[in-house]
Design a protein around this motif. Structure first.
Motif, PDB file in Angstrom:
ATOM      1  N   LEU A   1       1.462   0.603 -10.428  1.00 53.29           N
ATOM      2  CA  LEU A   1       0.011   0.565 -10.306  1.00 53.29           C
ATOM      3  C   LEU A   1      -0.588  -0.373 -11.344  1.00 53.29           C
ATOM      4  O   LEU A   1      -1.473  -1.171 -11.046  1.00 53.29           O
TER       5      LEU A   1
ATOM      6  N   LYS B   1       0.837  -1.189   0.000  1.00 54.96           N
ATOM      7  CA  LYS B   1       0.000   0.000   0.000  1.00 54.96           C
ATOM      8  C   LYS B   1       0.885   1.257   0.000  1.00 54.96           C
ATOM      9  O   LYS B   1       0.623   2.225  -0.710  1.00 54.96           O
TER      10      LYS B   1
ATOM     11  N   SER C   1       4.076   5.829  -5.514  1.00 53.55           N
ATOM     12  CA  SER C   1       3.868   6.043  -6.950  1.00 53.55           C
ATOM     13  C   SER C   1       2.889   7.174  -7.188  1.00 53.55           C
ATOM     14  O   SER C   1       3.096   8.007  -8.072  1.00 53.55           O
TER      15      SER C   1
ATOM     16  N   LEU D   1       1.380  22.192 -19.210  1.00 55.99           N
ATOM     17  CA  LEU D   1       1.442  22.203 -20.676  1.00 55.99           C
ATOM     18  C   LEU D   1       0.042  22.309 -21.267  1.00 55.99           C
ATOM     19  O   LEU D   1      -0.176  22.979 -22.279  1.00 55.99           O
TER      20      LEU D   1
ATOM     21  N   ALA E   1       2.290   1.939  -3.348  1.00 55.38           N
ATOM     22  CA  ALA E   1       1.296   2.543  -4.236  1.00 55.38           C
ATOM     23  C   ALA E   1       1.180   4.035  -3.960  1.00 55.38           C
ATOM     24  O   ALA E   1       1.106   4.843  -4.892  1.00 55.38           O
TER      25      ALA E   1
ATOM     26  N   VAL F   1       1.285  27.578 -20.628  1.00 57.19           N
ATOM     27  CA  VAL F   1       2.037  27.770 -21.870  1.00 57.19           C
ATOM     28  C   VAL F   1       3.163  26.771 -22.014  1.00 57.19           C
ATOM     29  O   VAL F   1       3.668  26.565 -23.112  1.00 57.19           O
ATOM     30  N   ALA F   2       3.632  26.137 -20.911  1.00 56.31           N
ATOM     31  CA  ALA F   2       4.794  25.273 -21.034  1.00 56.31           C
ATOM     32  C   ALA F   2       4.756  24.185 -19.975  1.00 56.31           C
ATOM     33  O   ALA F   2       4.002  24.270 -19.002  1.00 56.31           O
ATOM     34  N   PHE F   3       5.586  23.177 -20.184  1.00 61.63           N
ATOM     35  CA  PHE F   3       5.780  22.120 -19.206  1.00 61.63           C
ATOM     36  C   PHE F   3       6.265  22.775 -17.912  1.00 61.63           C
ATOM     37  O   PHE F   3       7.135  23.637 -17.946  1.00 61.63           O
ATOM     38  N   PHE F   4       5.683  22.370 -16.765  1.00 65.41           N
ATOM     39  CA  PHE F   4       6.024  22.932 -15.464  1.00 65.41           C
ATOM     40  C   PHE F   4       5.546  24.378 -15.299  1.00 65.41           C
ATOM     41  O   PHE F   4       5.943  25.061 -14.377  1.00 65.41           O
ATOM     42  N   ASN F   5       4.706  24.855 -16.217  1.00 62.90           N
ATOM     43  CA  ASN F   5       4.203  26.222 -16.084  1.00 62.90           C
ATOM     44  C   ASN F   5       3.256  26.320 -14.887  1.00 62.90           C
ATOM     45  O   ASN F   5       2.464  25.425 -14.637  1.00 62.90           O
ATOM     46  N   ASN F   6       3.370  27.417 -14.127  1.00 65.04           N
ATOM     47  CA  ASN F   6       2.526  27.615 -12.955  1.00 65.04           C
ATOM     48  C   ASN F   6       1.202  28.214 -13.409  1.00 65.04           C
ATOM     49  O   ASN F   6       0.998  29.421 -13.394  1.00 65.04           O
TER      50      ASN F   6
ATOM     51  N   LEU G   1       2.577  18.297 -16.309  1.00 58.96           N
ATOM     52  CA  LEU G   1       1.954  18.142 -17.627  1.00 58.96           C
ATOM     53  C   LEU G   1       0.728  19.042 -17.763  1.00 58.96           C
ATOM     54  O   LEU G   1       0.453  19.559 -18.843  1.00 58.96           O
TER      55      LEU G   1
ATOM     56  N   ILE H   1       4.303  14.749 -11.635  1.00 60.22           N
ATOM     57  CA  ILE H   1       4.494  14.853 -13.091  1.00 60.22           C
ATOM     58  C   ILE H   1       3.197  15.289 -13.762  1.00 60.22           C
ATOM     59  O   ILE H   1       3.211  16.069 -14.723  1.00 60.22           O
TER      60      ILE H   1
ATOM     61  N   LYS I   1       5.023  11.380  -1.430  1.00 62.04           N
ATOM     62  CA  LYS I   1       6.031  10.441  -1.921  1.00 62.04           C
ATOM     63  C   LYS I   1       7.097  10.193  -0.857  1.00 62.04           C
ATOM     64  O   LYS I   1       7.515   9.068  -0.619  1.00 62.04           O
TER      65      LYS I   1
ATOM     66  N   TYR J   1      13.865  24.512 -25.426  1.00 59.64           N
ATOM     67  CA  TYR J   1      12.595  24.517 -24.717  1.00 59.64           C
ATOM     68  C   TYR J   1      12.812  25.048 -23.315  1.00 59.64           C
ATOM     69  O   TYR J   1      13.692  24.584 -22.600  1.00 59.64           O
TER      70      TYR J   1
ATOM     71  N   ALA K   1       4.514  10.558  -6.943  1.00 60.43           N
ATOM     72  CA  ALA K   1       5.322  10.904  -8.114  1.00 60.43           C
ATOM     73  C   ALA K   1       4.446  11.220  -9.310  1.00 60.43           C
ATOM     74  O   ALA K   1       4.696  12.182 -10.047  1.00 60.43           O
ATOM     75  N   ILE K   2       3.379  10.412  -9.482  1.00 58.53           N
ATOM     76  CA  ILE K   2       2.485  10.655 -10.627  1.00 58.53           C
ATOM     77  C   ILE K   2       1.839  12.031 -10.489  1.00 58.53           C
ATOM     78  O   ILE K   2       1.723  12.776 -11.465  1.00 58.53           O
TER      79      ILE K   2
ATOM     80  N   GLY L   1       8.479  26.030 -17.785  1.00 57.87           N
ATOM     81  CA  GLY L   1       7.696  26.854 -16.871  1.00 57.87           C
ATOM     82  C   GLY L   1       7.312  28.214 -17.401  1.00 57.87           C
ATOM     83  O   GLY L   1       6.572  28.918 -16.744  1.00 57.87           O
TER      84      GLY L   1
END
Lengths: 159, 518
Positions: free
Chosen positions: B24, A68, A74, A88, A71, A92-97, A85, A81, A135, B63, A77-78, B66
């Motif tokens: 999972l 457990k 994981s 995005l 799990a 405007v971008a990956f990791f954009n706030n 995503l 990420i 995590k 690229y 972490a999911i 952020g």
């Protein structure tokens, strides 16, 4: 690891909630005060390790299974990420706030100058802190738990 | 084809997301998990190929994480992908996809496979991050991800003492190496207040501290690439890890090799002289240093391979020699930067990275197939397998001829470039390289004879050919080897030449980020 004396167990039961709340506070206020997901997670995990030491690994592993915990690790972490995503997708971008400046969760922009901190700021940062905290709690605790459990089972083999 | 910019972070993010979804998915069903991992990596490989076709036609892509645009001074994480990065990414994704497909049958009887696949995906994310990143500190982070994941994978067969020892050795070596890298990054940051590779490259002064940083970076990364005085971890790790992990490790060491190239040619590109100049200048100094290490690697790798009786350890020493060939080409290219033959040497060295990954990868897969069929790793106790395993035998012949540099195959195509160019630098280098290549052929012919030829041994009478999925993977890699061997021009013109251009033309890499901003 076998369980310790009644005195230790009682004191652990009393101090455990305080340690837990302190750790959760550090995680929740990660974007305002020193500390964050990792540090708070380590505090919570050490509170759990305290339970493990006082009550013994057999008792603890009966209460919570290591699968457990893996799990949950994981999921943390999911979550991290996935938030990156989402930056995005909605920003405007990956990791954009993408949450900051919106009227949604944690959307306020903090005023400059010497004012009281507002917890409703930071955009995705607090959410990422929660993910990292989850995590780290699960990850550190599962390591300690499995190692403690392994020592007891090896002792059993030797006998 | 024109790919949107966000493909670049996705190439790293998809394996990372997949890595944490795997445990999972694995709770539902084991077969589903295998399919899931293969789909994730296949999708990733597809993205890498599309990105490659885009970058090779339109040039460098950057690229920013952020935010929409880069703001100065640069504090953002930046990925910068040029032809060299994408070249390495192609190699990594092919090898990892092959390893995962092969694992389906090969690792079937093992437990803990959800962790195995998670770690492979993490390792993939680390390698791709290392080759894509445009930031020194980020490079260090991805290096650490790669080391930790590799360490756990090397020690995957924890019931074998040797694997655990190899894993321990690897983590000690790579932690030391990573600290060297961190120290070097700190030296650079302390002087120039920058971590971005392009920005550092534009301001670097080649002071005394920079020289120390350069030495630390080259030593640490060459250690992780397995160059000879620092190669002691490599045969242990390659030899005692599962075969599938060995080939993933091959691509991880190549990512470290990429680090050496990026540091020497781009980060210190300012200090290099682009006119052929054989007085003691930076090129000649570093170039000859790399050439010397390379020659020692080739000699030690081949002679140590001669005396091994463990199949995988032998291939691992062969791999050390092959890494020596790459460094020979690259070192010669650096020494004679600006001359035509220096350029050929650089092309040969870069081309050999791809060929070595495929050849050594194929040999490791064949060793894995033999282990799968017979549960035996020692060459002294093997024999007569060609009677029962004819496809595997054929793939081994292709692999051995390719790794020894025999004419119709890809190893020859890159080695001939290295021979002819190093001969112009110094004939002795070419002679040593050719002699060692012949010796390598002798070593592998010996292996071929002792494992596949000879009378059928009674205990191997019922040995069967390995499952179709494993044969399929070996077959695909063998086809790529033959294809590159027959049409080397195609690969050189389309992939290798742009990669070499990207290395030499460091100013283009810099101008993508720094152009007028500072």
């Amino acid at each position: 690891m076998t369980e310790m004396s009644k005195i230790v167990r009682t004191i652990t039961s009393i101090t455990f909630p305080f340690a837990m709340i302190y750790g959760l506070y550090v995680i929740a206020h990660g974007h305002l005060t020193p500390g964050g997901g990792f540090q708070g997670g380590a505090v919570v995990a050490s509170a759990c390790a305290m339970i493990l030491v006082a009550f013994g690994s057999k008792w603890t592993i009966d209460k919570i299974k290591e699968k457990k915990l893996s799990a949950f690790e994981s999921l943390g972490a999911i979550g991290f990420i996935a938030l990156a995503l989402l930056g995005l997708v909605f920003g405007v971008a990956f990791f954009n706030n993408f949450l900051t400046g919106s009227n949604f969760l944690f959307g306020n922009i903090p005023p400059t100058g010497s004012v009281f901190a507002d917890i409703n700021t930071g955009g995705v940062l607090p959410l990422m802190n929660f993910a990292v905290g989850l995590k780290v709690i699960a990850g550190l605790f599962v390591i300690v738990l499995v190692m403690a459990y392994a020592t007891t089972s090896f002792k059993g083999v030797k006998k | 084809m024109n790919m949107p910019d966000y493909t670049i972070p996705l190439v790293v993010a998809i394996p990372l997301l997949g890595a944490f979804l795997t445990p999972l998915v694995s709770r539902i069903n084991d077969k589903l998990r295998n399919v899931f991992v293969i789909i994730v990596l296949a999708l990733n490989a597809l993205l890498v190929f599309l990105l490659a076709s885009d970058i090779l036609t339109t040039g460098i892509k950057t690229y920013v994480f952020g935010a929409k645009d880069l703001t100065y001074p640069i504090v953002r994480i930046l990925f910068e992908v040029d032809a060299m990065s994408i070249f390495m990414a192609i190699i990594s994704s092919i090898l990892v996809l092959a390893a995962v497909t092969y694992s389906w049958a090969f690792m079937k009887e093992n437990t803990g496979l959800d962790k195995y696949y998670t770690l492979i995906l993490l390792l993939t994310a680390g390698m791709l991050g290392m080759v894509f990143t445009g930031d020194m500190f980020n490079f260090f982070v991805f290096l650490e991800i790669t080391s930790i994941a590799s360490c756990a994978l090397i020690a995957f067969w924890t019931d074998v003492g040797e694997s655990v020892e190899a894993g321990f050795k690897y983590i000690v070596i790579s932690a030391t190496g990573a600290l060297f890298v961190l120290f070097a990054v700190a030296l650079l940051y302390g002087q120039y207040n920058a971590l971005n590779i392009a920005q550092l490259s534009s301001v670097i002064q080649y002071t005394f501290l920079d020289k120390i940083a350069l030495v630390l970076l080259i030593v640490a990364l060459a250690m992780k690439a397995g160059i000879v005085p620092m190669h002691m971890w490599l045969p242990d790790s390659y030899g005692s890890a599962p075969s599938t992990i060995s080939i993933v490790l091959v691509s991880a060491t190549l990512a470290s090799l990429y680090g050496v190239l990026r540091v020497v040619f781009t980060l210190y590109g300012n200090a290099l002289s682009t006119i052929a100049n054989f007085d003691i200048s930076v090129n000649v100094f570093i170039g000859w240093f790399i050439v010397a290490l390379a020659v020692i690697s080739i000699i030690v790798g081949v002679t140590m391979a001669l005396i091994q009786s463990d199949f995988k350890r032998l291939i691992a020493y062969g791999a050390v020699a092959e890494i020596g060939y790459m460094f020979l080409g690259i070192g010669a290219g650096l020494t004679a930067l600006g001359t035509a033959y220096g350029r050929t040497a650089l092309n040969g060295g870069i081309f050999h990275i791809m060929n070595d990954a495929l050849d050594v990868g194929l040999l490791f897969l064949v060793a894995g197939a033999i282990y799968y069929a017979t549960r035996e790793r020692s060459l002294d106790r093997l024999g007569g397998l060609a009677r029962n395993m004819k496809y595997t035998t054929a793939f081994f012949i292709i692999g051995l001829l390719a790794v020894a540099g025999m004419p119709p195959l890809n190893g020859f195509a890159s080695k001939i470039l290295i021979y002819e160019s190093t001969f112009q630098l110094n004939p002795i280098l070419a002679i040593v390289a050719i002699l060692c290549s012949i010796l390598l052929l002798a070593v592998f012919v010996k292996v071929f004879h002792s494992a596949f030829m000879g009378p059928q041994l009674p205990k191997y009478k019922d040995v069967k050919e390995v499952p179709r999925s494993m044969l399929f993977v070996m077959g695909v890699i063998a086809c790529i080897i033959v294809f590159i061997g027959l049409f080397p021009e195609f690969v050189i013109n389309n992939v290798v030449e742009p990669a070499a251009n990207a290395l030499v033309g460091y100013s283009e890499y810099v101008s993508q980020v720094v152009a007028g901003g500072i």
